[in-house]
Write a protein that holds these residues in place. Structure first.
Motif, PDB file in Angstrom:
ATOM      1  N   GLY A 108       0.799  -1.210   0.000  1.00 22.08           N
ATOM      2  CA  GLY A 108       0.000   0.000   0.000  1.00 22.08           C
ATOM      3  C   GLY A 108       0.837   1.268   0.000  1.00 22.08           C
ATOM      4  O   GLY A 108       2.015   1.260   0.307  1.00 22.08           O
ATOM      5  N   GLY A 109       0.195   2.360  -0.370  1.00 19.97           N
ATOM      6  CA  GLY A 109       0.920   3.618  -0.445  1.00 19.97           C
ATOM      7  C   GLY A 109       0.935   4.365   0.871  1.00 19.97           C
ATOM      8  O   GLY A 109       1.894   5.031   1.207  1.00 19.97           O
ATOM      9  N   ASP A 110      -0.131   4.246   1.634  1.00 23.24           N
ATOM     10  CA  ASP A 110      -0.259   5.035   2.853  1.00 23.24           C
ATOM     11  C   ASP A 110       0.399   4.329   4.024  1.00 23.24           C
ATOM     12  O   ASP A 110       0.786   3.182   3.942  1.00 23.24           O
ATOM     13  CB  ASP A 110      -1.740   5.258   3.177  1.00 23.24           C
ATOM     14  CG  ASP A 110      -2.416   6.104   2.124  1.00 23.24           C
ATOM     15  OD1 ASP A 110      -1.712   6.928   1.528  1.00 23.24           O
ATOM     16  OD2 ASP A 110      -3.623   5.915   1.901  1.00 23.24           O
ATOM     17  N   THR A 111       0.470   5.063   5.121  1.00 24.08           N
ATOM     18  CA  THR A 111       0.892   4.465   6.372  1.00 24.08           C
ATOM     19  C   THR A 111      -0.163   3.444   6.780  1.00 24.08           C
ATOM     20  O   THR A 111      -1.352   3.725   6.720  1.00 24.08           O
ATOM     21  CB  THR A 111       1.015   5.566   7.441  1.00 24.08           C
ATOM     22  OG1 THR A 111       1.980   6.494   6.998  1.00 24.08           O
ATOM     23  CG2 THR A 111       1.427   4.996   8.765  1.00 24.08           C
ATOM     24  N   GLU A 112       0.296   2.264   7.155  1.00 25.80           N
ATOM     25  CA  GLU A 112      -0.668   1.181   7.360  1.00 25.80           C
ATOM     26  C   GLU A 112      -1.456   1.312   8.654  1.00 25.80           C
ATOM     27  O   GLU A 112      -2.612   0.932   8.729  1.00 25.80           O
ATOM     28  CB  GLU A 112       0.037  -0.167   7.287  1.00 25.80           C
ATOM     29  CG  GLU A 112       0.183  -0.691   5.865  1.00 25.80           C
ATOM     30  CD  GLU A 112       1.117   0.141   5.016  1.00 25.80           C
ATOM     31  OE1 GLU A 112       2.053   0.729   5.580  1.00 25.80           O
ATOM     32  OE2 GLU A 112       0.891   0.235   3.802  1.00 25.80           O
ATOM     33  N   ALA A 113      -0.816   1.829   9.709  1.00 19.72           N
ATOM     34  CA  ALA A 113      -1.569   2.042  10.945  1.00 19.72           C
ATOM     35  C   ALA A 113      -1.038   3.297  11.614  1.00 19.72           C
ATOM     36  O   ALA A 113       0.167   3.472  11.751  1.00 19.72           O
ATOM     37  CB  ALA A 113      -1.412   0.842  11.870  1.00 19.72           C
ATOM     38  N   THR A 114      -1.935   4.179  11.983  1.00 15.83           N
ATOM     39  CA  THR A 114      -1.543   5.402  12.670  1.00 15.83           C
ATOM     40  C   THR A 114      -2.303   5.489  13.975  1.00 15.83           C
ATOM     41  O   THR A 114      -3.535   5.399  13.989  1.00 15.83           O
ATOM     42  CB  THR A 114      -1.885   6.638  11.813  1.00 15.83           C
ATOM     43  OG1 THR A 114      -1.418   6.412  10.495  1.00 15.83           O
ATOM     44  CG2 THR A 114      -1.242   7.876  12.381  1.00 15.83           C
TER      45      THR A 114
END
Lengths: 502, 153
Positions: A108-114
């Motif tokens: 994935g492109g985004d941060t996976e967990a924030t």
């Protein structure tokens, strides 16, 4: 987090209404007194709901996050897939003693967990815990018993006051001294900083063209531009230096088992962990000034960050004496000091031609400007051609590559020289490219793609313009070495497992 | 080395023709609303575009070839920039077969191979018959599973 929910709940509807009221005609302003409190209530309600619906859990094998008010998302991230765990604290966070934890995987492109707004200690605990459980799983591979998490943590993001894990096993690798920090700030080039003076000028004057007097002689116009450029360069370097000091103040790099852990920042604090096993490539970079002082910086790339993600600076050693940087590179990637092969002289001819075209464009631009504002001696721009041969030569002499036993090393750049070390084991694809011109000159470019999400130049590691035969050999060699390292690894794993299987 | 199905030239020619047509429409629009462009010039440019498109398609077909080697999928392609790519089977993440409307009309299909690479992470082999595409997909999948190892990520 509830506080933040309330704040955003308060501000969002009011701001939205203000903007709406501005732009859309015929909205009675008295409506704001009805809609804004309503929006506020919804906002606060949503913020609180979001807070209560958000939970995370460290299980033995996965990190689980459940979130969402209207549509619920629950996500499990196996520890073995975690690339980076970052803890970020902006000024506001530090005032409230909270932090943001982001967990990156290669997908994935985004941060996976924030995890927004967890207590500072809890953030550090999560970071350390993920590292500990990852290490436990790796050490334990093939065994059925899984390590239990140290606490039964079913924590909704709240105020935990546990102290962080004891840091006994940590080994300090590098600390940036203040003197070094200042030197770093003075020698680092951040091209991004060049925008700010322009922006400032635009904001302060409203119309920068008003600074130029109506009637102006040609000579004073040239002088004025020269002063402007110098002022711009000074402002840029000042901003760049301030940014560097703020960003890398109190930098520490530690080794904790199989991870590198760094901390940095004056106003905003950043801390991140990089598993040694996940390092895709290592880049050593030094600007011209840094080379003069004998310093360099080292950064590692993992597959964690999405393309164009600027949040995680993975500068592992931001600034240290060159020999020390190479020792670090040896430690991380096991790379020996490379013996660089230089590129064929034909390559220099390409750069000569390329820069000549650039110089022609400069002269053309000067000519066009002269047509518009009536500059007379535009042909002085032809001095640009004088810079072409030295530029091409410097470009050429600062290029090199090394085909090692375990690594491919690529070096390029004069103003900012970058040396990228790519282990054969990390290669994803190998490509040889030959453009029309390259074919005529007997040259080729070798593109070695890895899963690195971010290389410093923002491009795939490429050995530009090498001799065709060398390119072919390097291409074949990269493929062969990849297969060899794969076999070596498989064998090592079997050897490692045999005592347990017996 | 395996070459593509000759019908792929029709697809590429069609794509070139569409591009030439769009260029023609843009020029006609310029003629209509901006400055005068003689009709003969527009026709000439469109014709030139068509010829170039056909020549490019024919040449690309001559150049394009691929092969399943012992360790990797190997491809050669490109008219202006000649590109040779090796995709080791261990690095294959997943394999797709795809076809667009023109490809479907021509009875063609593409195989797309994905790796975890940062850019150019997908490698496309166009101009295969649907059977060959499915066959290749299965083979690649088996080879990827066979060479199962650490994916280097």
């Amino acid at each position: 987090m509830a506080l933040s929910g309330a704040i955003s709940g308060l501000l969002l509807p009011v701001a939205a209404f203000a903007i709406l009221g501005e732009s859309v005609e015929g909205i009675d302003s008295s409506w704001v007194f009805v809609v804004a409190p309503l929006g506020l209530a919804i906002g606060v309600g949503y913020g609180i709901a979001r807070y209560y619906r958000f939970s995370y859990e460290l299980t033995a094998e996965t990190f689980d996050v459940t979130s969402g008010v209207l549509s619920v998302q629950s996500r499990e991230i196996p520890y073995g897939r975690v690339q980076n765990v970052d803890v970020r604290q902006k000024l506001v966070h530090r005032l409230f003693g909270v932090a943001v934890v982001s967990i990156e995987t290669a997908g994935g492109g985004d941060t996976e967990a924030t995890l927004n707004f967890v207590a500072e200690d809890e953030a550090n605990r999560v970071q350390a815990e993920i590292r500990r459980l990852t290490a436990a799983i790796e050490a334990d591979d093939g065994d059925d018993t899984r390590p239990a998490p140290s606490t039964e943590a079913d924590t909704s993001a709240g105020d935990r006051t546990d102290s962080a894990e004891p840091r006994a096993a940590r080994e300090l690798l590098f600390e940036l001294e203040f003197r070094e920090l200042l030197l770093y700030a003075g020698t680092a080039i951040r091209p991004g900083a060049a925008i700010f003076p322009l922006f400032l000028l635009l904001v302060l004057t409203g119309d920068p063209t008003s600074l130029v007097p109506e009637s102006i002689t040609e000579l004073s116009l040239v002088a004025l531009s020269a002063i402007g450029i110098v002022a711009w360069a000074l402002a840029t370097s000042a901003i760049s230096a301030a940014y560097t000091v703020a960003g890398y103040y109190d930098f520490r790099l530690e080794r904790d088992g199989n991870d590198f852990v760094y901390e940095r920042g004056l106003i905003e604090r950043y801390s991140g962990s990089i598993p040694v096993e996940k390092v895709q490539s290592v880049t050593i970079s030094d600007t011209l000034l840094q080379r003069l002082f004998g310093y360099a910086s080292l950064s590692v790339e993992t597959a964690g960050y999405g393309p164009g993600d600027s949040s995680g600076s993975q500068s592992t050693v931001p600034f240290a004496a060159e020999s020390r940087v190479y020792r670090f590179a040896e430690g991380i990637a096991g790379v020996e000091r490379p013996q660089f092969t230089s590129h064929p002289a034909m390559a220099r001819r390409r750069y000569l031609a390329r820069y000549a075209i650039l110089a022609t464009l400069v002269v053309a631009a000067a000519f066009l400007t002269a047509q518009v504002i009536g500059l007379e001696r535009w042909y002085f721009a032809a001095v640009a051609f004088a810079a072409v041969p030295p530029a091409a030569h410097l470009k050429w002499t600062h290029m090199g590559y090394y085909v090692g036993d375990d690594h491919l090393v690529i070096r390029r750049g004069f103003w900012r020289r970058e040396t990228t070390v790519i282990p054969y084991f990390r290669i994803q694809t190998v490509t040889t490219r030959r453009s029309l011109f390259q074919r005529r000159l007997g040259l080729a470019s070798l593109v070695v793609d890895t899963a690195s999400s971010r290389t410093f130049t923002g491009s795939v590691p490429t050995i530009e313009n090498m001799g065709l035969e060398d390119a072919r050999t390097a291409h074949e060699n990269s493929r062969k070495q990849l297969q060899r390292t794969l076999r070596d690894r498989a064998r090592d794993e079997n050897v490692g497992l045999s005592p347990e299987m017996a | 080395m395996e070459i593509l199905n000759p019908r792929i030239r029709l697809l590429w020619i069609a794509q070139g023709a569409i591009a030439a047509l769009v260029l023609g429409i843009v020029l006609a629009a310029v003629d209509q609303w901006a400055t005068d462009v003689p009709t003969s010039v527009i026709a000439g440019i469109v014709a030139l575009g068509l010829v170039l498109g056909i020549a490019y398609a024919v040449r690309l077909y001559q150049v394009w070839q691929f092969e399943l080697q012992s360790d990797a999928l190997y491809l050669e392609r490109g008219v202006i920039t000649f590109v040779e790519t090796a995709v080791p089977f261990v690095r294959v993440q997943h394999v797709d077969t795809q076809f667009g409307p023109i490809e479907r009309a021509l009875g063609l299909s593409s195989v797309v191979v994905y790796t975890a690479g940062s850019r150019n992470a997908d490698v496309r082999i166009p101009g295969l018959t649907p059977d060959r595409a499915r066959d290749l997909q299965d083979t690649l999948r088996e080879l990827a599973v066979e060479s199962e190892a650490d994916d280097g990520v």
